[in-house]
Motif scaffolding. Structure first.
Motif, PDB file in Angstrom:
ATOM      1  N   CYS A   1       0.160   1.238   6.202  1.00  0.00           N
ATOM      2  CA  CYS A   1       0.290  -0.223   6.181  1.00  0.00           C
ATOM      3  C   CYS A   1      -0.442  -0.809   7.392  1.00  0.00           C
ATOM      4  CB  CYS A   1       1.768  -0.597   6.226  1.00  0.00           C
ATOM      5  SG  CYS A   1       2.081  -2.337   6.545  1.00  0.00           S
ATOM      6  N   VAL A   2      -1.290  -1.824   7.160  1.00  0.00           N
ATOM      7  CA  VAL A   2      -2.048  -2.403   8.276  1.00  0.00           C
ATOM      8  C   VAL A   2      -1.151  -3.160   9.242  1.00  0.00           C
ATOM      9  CG1 VAL A   2      -4.331  -2.670   7.256  1.00  0.00           C
ATOM     10  CG2 VAL A   2      -2.627  -4.458   6.917  1.00  0.00           C
ATOM     11  N   VAL A   3       0.026  -3.522   8.781  1.00  0.00           N
ATOM     12  CA  VAL A   3       0.914  -4.321   9.629  1.00  0.00           C
ATOM     13  C   VAL A   3       1.770  -3.424  10.521  1.00  0.00           C
ATOM     14  CG1 VAL A   3       2.769  -6.008   9.661  1.00  0.00           C
ATOM     15  CG2 VAL A   3       0.959  -6.189   7.947  1.00  0.00           C
ATOM     16  N   CYS A   4       2.568  -2.551   9.909  1.00  0.00           N
ATOM     17  CA  CYS A   4       3.527  -1.766  10.708  1.00  0.00           C
ATOM     18  C   CYS A   4       3.014  -0.365  11.025  1.00  0.00           C
ATOM     19  CB  CYS A   4       4.872  -1.701  10.004  1.00  0.00           C
ATOM     20  SG  CYS A   4       4.837  -0.731   8.480  1.00  0.00           S
ATOM     21  N   ARG A   5       1.863  -0.007  10.477  1.00  0.00           N
ATOM     22  CA  ARG A   5       1.208   1.294  10.717  1.00  0.00           C
ATOM     23  C   ARG A   5       1.997   2.479  10.155  1.00  0.00           C
ATOM     24  NH1 ARG A   5      -3.531  -0.273  11.082  1.00  0.00           N
ATOM     25  NH2 ARG A   5      -3.973   1.922  11.350  1.00  0.00           N
ATOM     26  N   GLU A   6       2.975   2.218   9.319  1.00  0.00           N
ATOM     27  CA  GLU A   6       3.730   3.319   8.725  1.00  0.00           C
ATOM     28  C   GLU A   6       2.961   3.920   7.561  1.00  0.00           C
ATOM     29  OE1 GLU A   6       7.937   3.578   7.277  1.00  0.00           O
ATOM     30  OE2 GLU A   6       8.128   1.957   8.740  1.00  0.00           O
ATOM     31  N   LYS A   7       3.044   5.237   7.432  1.00  0.00           N
ATOM     32  CA  LYS A   7       2.436   5.915   6.287  1.00  0.00           C
ATOM     33  C   LYS A   7       3.423   5.938   5.136  1.00  0.00           C
ATOM     34  CE  LYS A   7      -1.135   9.187   7.319  1.00  0.00           C
ATOM     35  NZ  LYS A   7      -1.474  10.573   7.518  1.00  0.00           N
ATOM     36  N   LYS A   8       2.968   5.540   3.956  1.00  0.00           N
ATOM     37  CA  LYS A   8       3.868   5.519   2.805  1.00  0.00           C
ATOM     38  C   LYS A   8       3.124   5.944   1.551  1.00  0.00           C
ATOM     39  CE  LYS A   8       7.025   1.991   4.427  1.00  0.00           C
ATOM     40  NZ  LYS A   8       7.639   0.695   4.186  1.00  0.00           N
ATOM     41  N   ASN A   9       3.910   6.270   0.528  1.00  0.00           N
ATOM     42  CA  ASN A   9       3.311   6.504  -0.788  1.00  0.00           C
ATOM     43  C   ASN A   9       2.583   5.244  -1.235  1.00  0.00           C
ATOM     44  OD1 ASN A   9       4.321   9.046  -1.042  1.00  0.00           O
ATOM     45  ND2 ASN A   9       6.079   8.446  -2.261  1.00  0.00           N
ATOM     46  N   LYS A  10       1.471   5.428  -1.946  1.00  0.00           N
ATOM     47  CA  LYS A  10       0.724   4.264  -2.433  1.00  0.00           C
ATOM     48  C   LYS A  10       1.596   3.336  -3.270  1.00  0.00           C
ATOM     49  CE  LYS A  10      -3.727   4.373  -3.855  1.00  0.00           C
ATOM     50  NZ  LYS A  10      -4.898   4.945  -4.554  1.00  0.00           N
ATOM     51  N   SER A  11       2.569   3.936  -3.963  1.00  0.00           N
ATOM     52  CA  SER A  11       3.441   3.122  -4.820  1.00  0.00           C
ATOM     53  C   SER A  11       4.336   2.183  -4.013  1.00  0.00           C
ATOM     54  CB  SER A  11       4.301   4.030  -5.691  1.00  0.00           C
ATOM     55  OG  SER A  11       5.126   4.824  -4.861  1.00  0.00           O
ATOM     56  N   GLU A  12       4.434   2.439  -2.723  1.00  0.00           N
ATOM     57  CA  GLU A  12       5.270   1.584  -1.878  1.00  0.00           C
ATOM     58  C   GLU A  12       4.450   0.506  -1.177  1.00  0.00           C
ATOM     59  OE1 GLU A  12       8.835   2.908   0.367  1.00  0.00           O
ATOM     60  OE2 GLU A  12       7.900   4.856   0.189  1.00  0.00           O
ATOM     61  N   LEU A  13       3.154   0.455  -1.520  1.00  0.00           N
ATOM     62  CA  LEU A  13       2.261  -0.463  -0.813  1.00  0.00           C
ATOM     63  C   LEU A  13       1.498  -1.357  -1.792  1.00  0.00           C
ATOM     64  CD1 LEU A  13       0.820   2.354   1.450  1.00  0.00           C
ATOM     65  CD2 LEU A  13       2.277   0.517   2.306  1.00  0.00           C
ATOM     66  N   PHE A  14       1.183  -2.551  -1.339  1.00  0.00           N
ATOM     67  CA  PHE A  14       0.254  -3.398  -2.082  1.00  0.00           C
ATOM     68  C   PHE A  14      -1.156  -3.105  -1.591  1.00  0.00           C
ATOM     69  CE2 PHE A  14       3.866  -6.596  -2.494  1.00  0.00           C
ATOM     70  CZ  PHE A  14       4.006  -6.422  -3.861  1.00  0.00           C
ATOM     71  N   ARG A  15      -2.104  -3.091  -2.528  1.00  0.00           N
ATOM     72  CA  ARG A  15      -3.499  -2.884  -2.151  1.00  0.00           C
ATOM     73  C   ARG A  15      -4.192  -4.237  -2.027  1.00  0.00           C
ATOM     74  NH1 ARG A  15      -8.841  -1.607  -4.363  1.00  0.00           N
ATOM     75  NH2 ARG A  15      -9.676   0.210  -3.262  1.00  0.00           N
ATOM     76  N   ILE A  16      -4.932  -4.401  -0.961  1.00  0.00           N
ATOM     77  CA  ILE A  16      -5.670  -5.649  -0.754  1.00  0.00           C
ATOM     78  C   ILE A  16      -7.135  -5.284  -0.556  1.00  0.00           C
ATOM     79  CG2 ILE A  16      -5.977  -7.637   0.764  1.00  0.00           C
ATOM     80  CD1 ILE A  16      -2.910  -7.273   1.406  1.00  0.00           C
ATOM     81  N   ALA A  17      -7.956  -5.715  -1.497  1.00  0.00           N
ATOM     82  CA  ALA A  17      -9.365  -5.320  -1.482  1.00  0.00           C
ATOM     83  C   ALA A  17     -10.158  -6.203  -0.515  1.00  0.00           C
ATOM     84  CB  ALA A  17      -9.952  -5.426  -2.881  1.00  0.00           C
ATOM     85  N   LYS A  18     -11.082  -5.552   0.167  1.00  0.00           N
ATOM     86  CA  LYS A  18     -11.940  -6.291   1.085  1.00  0.00           C
ATOM     87  C   LYS A  18     -13.215  -6.649   0.332  1.00  0.00           C
ATOM     88  CE  LYS A  18     -13.984  -6.037   5.666  1.00  0.00           C
ATOM     89  NZ  LYS A  18     -14.196  -5.234   6.872  1.00  0.00           N
ATOM     90  N   ILE A  19     -13.300  -7.886  -0.108  1.00  0.00           N
ATOM     91  CA  ILE A  19     -14.432  -8.331  -0.918  1.00  0.00           C
ATOM     92  C   ILE A  19     -15.652  -8.544  -0.034  1.00  0.00           C
ATOM     93  CG2 ILE A  19     -15.232 -10.052  -2.584  1.00  0.00           C
ATOM     94  CD1 ILE A  19     -12.764  -8.466  -3.531  1.00  0.00           C
ATOM     95  N   SER A  20     -15.434  -9.175   1.096  1.00  0.00           N
ATOM     96  CA  SER A  20     -16.502  -9.312   2.085  1.00  0.00           C
ATOM     97  C   SER A  20     -15.845  -9.383   3.464  1.00  0.00           C
ATOM     98  CB  SER A  20     -17.325 -10.571   1.823  1.00  0.00           C
ATOM     99  OG  SER A  20     -16.530 -11.708   2.102  1.00  0.00           O
ATOM    100  N   GLU A  21     -16.648  -9.626   4.476  1.00  0.00           N
ATOM    101  CA  GLU A  21     -16.136  -9.548   5.846  1.00  0.00           C
ATOM    102  C   GLU A  21     -14.882 -10.405   6.068  1.00  0.00           C
ATOM    103  OE1 GLU A  21     -15.667  -7.626   8.907  1.00  0.00           O
ATOM    104  OE2 GLU A  21     -17.394  -7.106   7.647  1.00  0.00           O
ATOM    105  N   SER A  22     -14.868 -11.569   5.464  1.00  0.00           N
ATOM    106  CA  SER A  22     -13.731 -12.461   5.714  1.00  0.00           C
ATOM    107  C   SER A  22     -12.981 -12.809   4.426  1.00  0.00           C
ATOM    108  CB  SER A  22     -14.235 -13.747   6.372  1.00  0.00           C
ATOM    109  OG  SER A  22     -15.212 -14.327   5.533  1.00  0.00           O
TER     110      SER A  22
END
Ligand SMILES: [Zn+2]
Length: 178
Positions: free
Chosen positions: A14-35
């Motif tokens: 997780c980019v916020v809390c830095r915890e490692k988790k199963n993918k099923s426990e995370l939302f994916r956020i795609a980086k379309i471009s730099e911002s």
């Protein structure tokens, strides 16, 4: 010792809390471009991605992070999914609460660990207990998820607070994991 894997999914951080988790426990956020970041609900967009916990806490924190500047629509979608999912979970558990397929509480879970197929851990569990349970779950290859708070889990069994609920039935466990 039971060594069979029930459901092995890759882990992400997780980019916020830095915890490692199963993918099923995370939302994916795609980086379309730099911002430009976009919530990837189906986890299929061909783009680099970041992950965030499916918890209100981490979504709240990422919403305030200027680096990712997520669209308000995306944030709302995530929050709504979270609400719906947690309600479904809680309803399923409530429906099963009198069955022999459920057990709860840290001591009961530790004692019964060999008969457990899935663990639901309260999001606000203490760090110490969280680590203890996760270590046990990993040792026995038991999938787990963090869900609801101690009061919500307690409510299912008419208790004030519950730290962890365990599912002892394989079919029920599969139903909750998917
Ligand atoms: Zn997180």
């Amino acid at each position: 010792m039971r060594k069979k894997m029930l459901n092995h999914t890759p882990e992400r951080t997780c980019v916020v809390c830095r915890e490692k988790k199963n993918k099923s426990e995370l939302f994916r956020i795609a980086k379309i471009s730099e911002s430009n970041y976009s919530f990837d609900e189906k986890q299929k967009l061909q783009a680099r991605a970041i992950y965030v916990c499916k918890t209100h806490e981490c979504i709240k924190r990422i919403s305030k992070n200027k680096k990712y500047s997520l669209k308000i629509e995306d944030l709302l979608t995530m929050v709504n999914l979270l609400k719906k999912q947690s309600k479904d979970y809680l309803n399923i558990l409530k429906a099963m609460k009198n069955s022999e397929h459920l057990t709860f509480g840290i001591n009961m879970v530790m004692e019964d660990i060999q008969h457990i197929h899935f663990l639901i851990i309260a999001e606000d569990i203490s760090e110490k207990n969280d680590k203890k349970i996760i270590a046990k779950a990993k040792e026995f290859n038991i999938p787990y998820a963090h869900f609801g708070d101690k009061a919500q889990l307690g409510d299912i069994f008419n208790k004030d607070e519950i730290n962890v609920i365990a599912i002892k039935n394989k079919k029920v466990a599969r139903g909750l994991i998917d």
